[in-house]
Enzyme design. Structure first.
Site, PDB file in Angstrom:
ATOM      1  N   ASN A  84       0.847  -1.007  -0.158  1.00  0.00           N
ATOM      2  CA  ASN A  84       0.129   0.208  -0.015  1.00  0.00           C
ATOM      3  C   ASN A  84       0.833   1.375   0.019  1.00  0.00           C
ATOM      4  OD1 ASN A  84      -2.379   1.550   0.123  1.00  0.00           O
ATOM      5  ND2 ASN A  84      -3.428  -0.095   1.440  1.00  0.00           N
ATOM      6  N   HIS A 114      24.466   1.859  10.888  1.00  0.00           N
ATOM      7  CA  HIS A 114      25.487   2.765  10.854  1.00  0.00           C
ATOM      8  C   HIS A 114      26.278   2.577  12.194  1.00  0.00           C
ATOM      9  CE1 HIS A 114      24.064   4.888   7.241  1.00  0.00           C
ATOM     10  NE2 HIS A 114      23.042   4.830   7.813  1.00  0.00           N
ATOM     11  N   GLY A 141      -0.463  -1.184   9.197  1.00  0.00           N
ATOM     12  CA  GLY A 141      -0.112   0.142   8.951  1.00  0.00           C
ATOM     13  C   GLY A 141       0.990   0.755   9.940  1.00  0.00           C
ATOM     14  N   ALA A 159      -0.458  -3.008  13.423  1.00  0.00           N
ATOM     15  CA  ALA A 159      -0.185  -1.589  13.048  1.00  0.00           C
ATOM     16  C   ALA A 159       0.664  -0.870  14.038  1.00  0.00           C
ATOM     17  CB  ALA A 159      -1.416  -0.747  12.745  1.00  0.00           C
ATOM     18  N   LYS A 179       6.074  -7.658  20.021  1.00  0.00           N
ATOM     19  CA  LYS A 179       6.368  -9.190  20.658  1.00  0.00           C
ATOM     20  C   LYS A 179       4.958 -10.001  20.059  1.00  0.00           C
ATOM     21  CE  LYS A 179       8.720  -6.951  24.595  1.00  0.00           C
ATOM     22  NZ  LYS A 179       8.540  -6.896  26.001  1.00  0.00           N
TER      23      LYS A 179
END
Length: 185
Positions: A84, A114, A141, A159, A179
């Site tokens: 999406n 990094h 989402g 989400a 989790k």
């Protein structure tokens, strides 16, 4: 001696500003811009651009725009994948997305890392760890998938989750950090 590209894909430390890597990123961003400028009804053009942009794309892959892609060539997608709006993928090394995967809006997949050491980071050093998303997965989402994570088959990620560790197959997981909340089988 390995090139920066070979080091990056292998998950070893590499110089981010290596000219070969910079050129690959430019070419990828040009394809991304072209993809993001397609009209909604230009399905064939979008499908062709997806195949140019990513290392491997299965059948029936639908990606909504806009997207942001770092390299593209390091990403392999199976068939029947739906991604999406506002998808971001930093694929400095291998990303595998299985079959029958649904990815909701605003999902971010990061293989890039990094150094914690400030002096090393100032030298624009990077390294990466692969990400694997199994078959029959739904990622909700706003999720962020961190470097080195494997999400097993049949998983649902709720989400807003930040996935920092592997998630075993056939489970529902959510939270920050993500989790397992329930096993499905």
């Amino acid at each position: 001696m390995k090139s920066a590209l070979e080091k990056m894909i292998a998950g070893e430390e590499y110089w981010i500003n290596d000219p070969e890597l910079v050129e690959i990123r430019f070419k990828t961003r040009e394809l991304v811009d072209e993809f993001n400028e397609t009209k909604p009804r230009e399905a064939e053009k979008k499908a062709a651009l997806q195949k140019q942009l990513f290392g491997e794309v299965g059948d029936e892959v639908h990606i909504e725009k806009p997207i942001r892609v770092d390299y593209g060539m390091n990403t392999k997608m199976g068939s029947n994948v739906f991604i999406n709006f506002n998808f971001v993928i930093l694929d400095c090394c291998k990303v595998t997305i299985g079959n029958n995967v649904f990815i909701a809006p605003n999902v971010q997949i990061y293989t890039a890392m990094h150094p914690l050491d400030l002096d090393e980071r100032k030298k624009h050093i990077g390294f990466a760890a692969p990400i694997t998303i199994g078959n029959d997965v739904w990622i909700g989402g706003g999720c962020i998938i961190m470097p080195g994570v494997t999400i097993g088959d049949g998983v649902t990620i709720g989400a807003g989750s930040v996935v920092t560790k592997d998630i075993p197959a056939n489970s529902v997981a959510f939270g920050s950090p993500c989790k397992v909340q329930k096993k499905l089988k």
